[in-house]
Scaffold this motif. Sequence first.
Motif, PDB file in Angstrom:
ATOM      1  N   THR A   9       8.445  -0.588   0.039  1.00 26.13           N
ATOM      2  CA  THR A   9       7.140  -0.098   0.464  1.00 26.13           C
ATOM      3  C   THR A   9       7.142   1.417   0.620  1.00 26.13           C
ATOM      4  N   THR A  45       4.598   4.194   2.513  1.00 23.25           N
ATOM      5  CA  THR A  45       3.437   4.297   3.394  1.00 23.25           C
ATOM      6  C   THR A  45       3.271   5.719   3.888  1.00 23.25           C
ATOM      7  N   VAL A  64       5.283  -1.443  -3.212  1.00 19.44           N
ATOM      8  CA  VAL A  64       4.037  -1.586  -2.488  1.00 19.44           C
ATOM      9  C   VAL A  64       3.577  -0.211  -2.021  1.00 19.44           C
ATOM     10  N   VAL A  90       1.658  -5.337   3.827  1.00 18.52           N
ATOM     11  CA  VAL A  90       2.921  -4.870   4.396  1.00 18.52           C
ATOM     12  C   VAL A  90       3.209  -5.566   5.720  1.00 18.52           C
ATOM     13  N   ILE A 131      10.729  -7.395   3.178  1.00 21.95           N
ATOM     14  CA  ILE A 131      10.874  -6.008   2.720  1.00 21.95           C
ATOM     15  C   ILE A 131      12.342  -5.606   2.726  1.00 21.95           C
ATOM     16  N   LEU A 137      11.890   0.472   3.296  1.00 17.38           N
ATOM     17  CA  LEU A 137      10.623   1.082   3.701  1.00 17.38           C
ATOM     18  C   LEU A 137      10.748   2.595   3.588  1.00 17.38           C
ATOM     19  N   LEU A 161      -0.056   0.879  10.616  1.00 15.73           N
ATOM     20  CA  LEU A 161       0.953   0.084   9.935  1.00 15.73           C
ATOM     21  C   LEU A 161       1.579  -0.916  10.901  1.00 15.73           C
TER      22      LEU A 161
END
Length: 221
Positions: free
Chosen positions: A7, A9, A129, A136, A145, A148, A163
């Motif tokens: 992921t 973010t 992602v 998420v 996951i 990250l 998040l």
Amino acid sequence: MMRKIITTTFMTLDGVMQAPGGPGEDPANGFGWEGWSVNYWDEMMGSVMGGFIEKPFDLLLGRRTYEIFAAHWPYVKDEPIAEKFNKTAKYVVSGKSMDLAWQNSILIQGNVVSRLKKLKQQEGNDLWVHGSGKLVQALLANNLIDTLHLWIFPVTIGEGKRLFAEGTRAQALKLVESRVATTGVIIATYEPAGDLVTGSFALENPSEAELERRKRHAAEG
């Protein structure tokens, strides 16, 4: 070899991830700070993102992020990110049927967790992602996951989609890499590190004052 779910973010210091890219991205709930990340980019951040894009990957996206991407990237020309995003497979998690006009898009519905576990077990590119907050959170809740990447911007907003919202599962994370941009953005990469283990700095034999404090606070709730 199993695929990994990775992921990326963009988030503020107070955890908001809503609409970092600009007006119209996600004005849900009257959010008035769209585009909060734009003025903090530097050359190093561009280089890090470019390094991500150079690797082989497929996309795994929530419905809203997919719609944002599908209305943007197919119309961008002569740009490396657009070229990779347009060509690669795009797995879209949605609770309802939707138009998948963007080439190489595959809809994931039904028992999403089971389907994602099977997808991870297949041979193929890692699944990246971007955005996709609800997705998420579901991945975190089900321990799906592997890595990250958190891009933490030096701003606070105080409202908006976060998040790590209420209901986030308690767990430990291991920092495996970190960088700091000239603008103060921290790019931190974490991997899951098992269950959260608590401890205590309290005296082995608490004082009478401490015992009284605990009793008073327990009564207060």
